[in-house]
Design an enzyme around this catalytic site. Structure first.
Site, mmCIF file in Angstrom:
data_model
loop_
_atom_site.group_PDB
_atom_site.id
_atom_site.type_symbol
_atom_site.label_atom_id
_atom_site.label_comp_id
_atom_site.label_asym_id
_atom_site.label_seq_id
_atom_site.Cartn_x
_atom_site.Cartn_y
_atom_site.Cartn_z
ATOM 1 N N HIS A 159 0.839 -1.205 0.000
ATOM 2 C CA HIS A 159 0.000 0.000 0.000
ATOM 3 C C HIS A 159 0.874 1.253 0.000
ATOM 4 O O HIS A 159 0.622 2.197 -0.769
ATOM 5 C CB HIS A 159 -0.911 -0.015 1.229
ATOM 6 C CG HIS A 159 -1.775 1.204 1.359
ATOM 7 N ND1 HIS A 159 -3.061 1.259 0.882
ATOM 8 C CD2 HIS A 159 -1.532 2.410 1.921
ATOM 9 C CE1 HIS A 159 -3.585 2.444 1.155
ATOM 10 N NE2 HIS A 159 -2.663 3.162 1.781
ATOM 11 N N GLU A 160 1.903 1.290 0.841
ATOM 12 C CA GLU A 160 2.772 2.458 0.923
ATOM 13 C C GLU A 160 3.603 2.620 -0.348
ATOM 14 O O GLU A 160 3.817 3.741 -0.815
ATOM 15 C CB GLU A 160 3.688 2.345 2.149
ATOM 16 C CG GLU A 160 2.971 2.219 3.480
ATOM 17 C CD GLU A 160 1.962 3.321 3.731
ATOM 18 O OE1 GLU A 160 2.124 4.434 3.180
ATOM 19 O OE2 GLU A 160 0.993 3.078 4.484
ATOM 20 N N HIS A 163 1.527 4.317 -2.933
ATOM 21 C CA HIS A 163 1.478 5.774 -2.772
ATOM 22 C C HIS A 163 2.673 6.433 -3.455
ATOM 23 O O HIS A 163 2.535 7.458 -4.132
ATOM 24 C CB HIS A 163 1.489 6.140 -1.281
ATOM 25 C CG HIS A 163 0.142 6.086 -0.632
ATOM 26 N ND1 HIS A 163 -0.962 6.739 -1.153
ATOM 27 C CD2 HIS A 163 -0.288 5.475 0.512
ATOM 28 C CE1 HIS A 163 -2.009 6.526 -0.367
ATOM 29 N NE2 HIS A 163 -1.628 5.756 0.639
ATOM 30 N N GLU A 237 -6.562 6.783 -1.510
ATOM 31 C CA GLU A 237 -6.386 5.605 -0.651
ATOM 32 C C GLU A 237 -6.993 4.362 -1.305
ATOM 33 O O GLU A 237 -6.409 3.283 -1.260
ATOM 34 C CB GLU A 237 -7.022 5.843 0.718
ATOM 35 C CG GLU A 237 -6.311 6.881 1.560
ATOM 36 C CD GLU A 237 -4.846 6.548 1.769
ATOM 37 O OE1 GLU A 237 -4.521 5.370 2.019
ATOM 38 O OE2 GLU A 237 -4.018 7.470 1.675
#
Length: 312
Positions: A159-160, A163, A237
């Site tokens: 997930h990071e 980003h 997100e």
């Protein structure tokens, strides 16, 4: 004086120092840019100079956002006491994390690997920061590594990384800068119109009232502006979840979200472990306050992945 009080005092001093430093940098940067551009005062006895006002608002609107972006990585390291993992580490857990990051970055199409750091915290937390893909940092809390399985940690890291790959830090900075500029411009134009209306009623215009009205409008418009920023943040997100599901596998991302939802449940055995991963903390915001949340609820994110409703 107790040890905990000393730690709290040091932490408060750090925050105050960073706040003063950041504001000083913003003011000096803005003054320098405005002088270089030879921008004249936007308000004078002759009226409102819209060209000067637009430049003034653009410079002020973007200066704070970009300075914060450029300082985000060193500030995060300092404030959170993040210890970066040496690529030559012999620690097995650290080696596994580095291998995981390298593998996920290749799948995400990242040429430059982010720095990976771990910091001590009771919060189950992870975040990505940095001014660009080449200068980024992923930090994991010690509690996250201790409380989540390897597959769940992989989902969090994916997930990071998403980003970073999607350029979310820069995109959010640009959006915040645009919102700031509009807020500054509209508040001053409306305050000037109100000042002129009082002048037409044979009242002496007050510059003090102009600035007071400007500040009031700034507060109102900034609240509306934050609705736009937070709404876009929630969309990013969802997109990061979707990207993470593609590079780490849908099950890894779902396992990570479900683990966080399980820990968030009051019946979870380690109730002292609060959730801050993906910047989610405490109970989900409901109703109007949800519009000011930077992240969707865990339930919504799990549902989007389970139903394959991916956001791009």
């Amino acid at each position: 004086m107790s040890y905990k009080l000393l730690i709290f005092g040091a932490s408060m001093f750090k925050r105050m120092f960073l706040f003063v430093l950041l504001n000083a940098l913003v003011v000096l940067s803005v003054m320098t840019i405005l002088n270089l551009l030879h921008v004249q005062p936007y308000l004078s006895a002759y009226g409102l100079n819209l060209q000067s006002l637009m430049i003034f608002c653009l410079v002020w609107g973007f200066a704070g956002s970009f300075i914060s972006l450029f300082l985000s990585k060193p500030m995060a390291k300092w404030m959170m006491k993040v210890k970066t993992i040496n690529p030559l580490t012999t620690n097995e857990n650290e080696k596994n994390i580095l291998f995981m990051v390298e593998s996920l970055c290749r799948k995400a199409g990242l040429v430059d690997l982010p720095e990976i750091g771990i910091y001590s915290s009771n919060q189950i937390n992870a975040f990505a920061t940095g001014r660009s893909q080449k200068n980024s940092l992923i930090a994991l809390s010690s509690s996250l590594i201790e409380n989540l399985s390897e597959k769940e940690v992989e989902g969090v890291i994916a997930h990071e990384i998403s980003h970073i790959a999607n350029g979310d830090m820069v995109t959010m900075t640009l959006l915040q800068g645009v919102v700031n500029a509009f807020v500054l411009f509209l508040s001053r134009v409306l305050a000037f119109l109100i000042m002129n209306m009082s002048k037409e009623r044979d009242r002496r215009p007050s510059y003090g009232n102009f600035y007071l009205t400007t500040y009031l409008f700034e507060i109102i418009f900034m609240l509306f502006g934050q609705l736009i920023v937070m709404g876009y943040s929630r969309k990013r997100e969802y997109r990061a979840d979707a990207s993470a599901a593609q590079i780490a596998g849908k099950q890894a991302m779902l396992q990570a979200l479900r683990a966080l939802a399980r820990i968030q449940n009051p019946s979870y055995k380690n109730q002292n472990k609060s959730i801050a991963a993906f910047q989610i903390s405490g109970k989900s915001k409901k109703g109007f306050m949800h519009l000011f949340a930077s992240h969707p609820t865990l339930e919504d994110r799990i549902y989007q992945l389970e139903t394959n409703t991916l956001y791009y």
